[in-house]
Design a protein around this motif. Structure first.
Motif, PDB file in Angstrom:
ATOM      1  N   ASN A 185      47.852  24.724  42.370  1.00 40.12           N
ATOM      2  CA  ASN A 185      47.305  26.069  42.001  1.00 40.12           C
ATOM      3  C   ASN A 185      47.706  26.285  40.576  1.00 40.12           C
ATOM      4  N   TYR A 236      48.533  29.140  39.481  1.00 41.90           N
ATOM      5  CA  TYR A 236      49.313  30.019  39.507  1.00 41.90           C
ATOM      6  C   TYR A 236      50.036  30.272  41.161  1.00 41.90           C
ATOM      7  N   TYR A 246      37.520  28.652  39.747  1.00 42.31           N
ATOM      8  CA  TYR A 246      38.828  28.435  40.238  1.00 42.31           C
ATOM      9  C   TYR A 246      39.442  27.016  40.204  1.00 42.31           C
ATOM     10  N   SER A 275      50.918  31.503  44.957  1.00 42.94           N
ATOM     11  CA  SER A 275      50.223  32.431  45.631  1.00 42.94           C
ATOM     12  C   SER A 275      50.639  33.725  45.567  1.00 42.94           C
ATOM     13  N   GLY A 297      42.621  34.264  40.609  1.00 41.84           N
ATOM     14  CA  GLY A 297      42.921  33.796  41.934  1.00 41.84           C
ATOM     15  C   GLY A 297      42.125  33.011  42.764  1.00 41.84           C
ATOM     16  N   PRO A 304      42.342  35.486  46.862  1.00 38.26           N
ATOM     17  CA  PRO A 304      42.431  36.707  46.407  1.00 38.26           C
ATOM     18  C   PRO A 304      41.094  37.525  46.092  1.00 38.26           C
ATOM     19  N   ARG A 315      48.983  35.298  42.702  1.00 41.59           N
ATOM     20  CA  ARG A 315      47.650  35.598  42.737  1.00 41.59           C
ATOM     21  C   ARG A 315      46.959  36.754  43.401  1.00 41.59           C
ATOM     22  N   TYR A 316      47.644  36.928  44.755  1.00 40.77           N
ATOM     23  CA  TYR A 316      47.536  37.776  45.814  1.00 40.77           C
ATOM     24  C   TYR A 316      48.210  39.045  45.439  1.00 40.77           C
TER      25      TYR A 316
END
Length: 232
Positions: A8, A10, A111, A12, A56, A60, A15-16
């Protein structure tokens, strides 16, 4: 066998958390404008979903969609309740929901492309073949993208490219695979340009070749801050 996952860009929580932040901001801004008799809640909330999905990914984006959908319920007539009355209000709410879902799924591909950019170009072209010949104590590397180009080195030289803390485990796994006929492991490799990659190796002993192994290797992960710390 372990399932390989894309890294990922970024974490989690970031992102969330960003999705919650932009969704909340769009709801607050829409509330302020509505008190001024300016109805732009769908525009601001769709912008929030777009930012969340772009930054995200799908998860997200869907979270921002759910939060903004709740905000739409509260801001549409009758305001401040969870009820929606009137055909036009339902049409507007439905249009927002469909557009938000479309945006979330479209930015999913965007993404994933960003995530792939953190993976070694070798993995993007399908990984590379790793052949081990115990008779000649040599390792041959080749890529599906360049079928006529191979790299051959001694087994000892190849092992020296593996991070120090992983070497013993890799040697043991290869020794076991020569008997069991299968290999499946992960280890850190120091690339020539001085970065560290997490390598996933899956392979078998080719039928009729008792003195060799054939595996596919995929590289993933970002450079380590100090690759020299893994060597020697």
């Amino acid at each position: 066998m372990q399932k390989m996952q894309l890294p990922n860009p970024y974490p989690s929580p970031v992102r969330y958390g960003a999705a919650i932040g932009v969704a909340t901001l769009s709801i607050l801004l829409s509330t302020v404008l509505l008190r001024m008799d300016i109805r732009l809640e769908s525009a601001w909330m769709l912008a929030a979903v777009t930012l969340a999905a772009w930054f995200g990914g799908l998860g997200p984006g869907l979270l921002a969609t759910a939060l903004c959908f709740a905000g739409q319920m509260l801001l549409r007539y009758p305001q401040g309740s969870w009820r929606v009355e009137g055909t036009s209000e339902w049409v507007g709410l439905g249009a927002f929901f469909m557009n938000a879902l479309l945006i979330s799924f479209l930015f999913r591909s965007h993404y994933l492309i960003r995530a792939w950019r953190r993976v070694s170009p070798v993995a993007v072209t399908g990984g590379y073949w790793w052949r081990y010949d115990t008779g000649g104590e040599s390792v041959e590397l080749s890529s599906p993208a360049f079928p006529h180009v191979t790299i051959t080195r001694t087994y000892a030289d190849w092992l020296r490219q593996i991070a120090r803390q992983d070497r013993a485990r890799v040697e043991a796994a290869i020794h076991t695979a020569l008997s069991s006929g299968q290999i499946d492991l992960q280890f850190h490799m120091i690339l020539p340009e001085g970065v560290t990659r997490l390598v996933e190796m899956r392979g078998v002993r080719p039928e009729g070749q008792e003195n060799g192994l054939l595996a596919v290797c995929l590289e993933m992960g970002a450079p380590t801050p100090d690759p020299q710390a893994f060597l020697h």
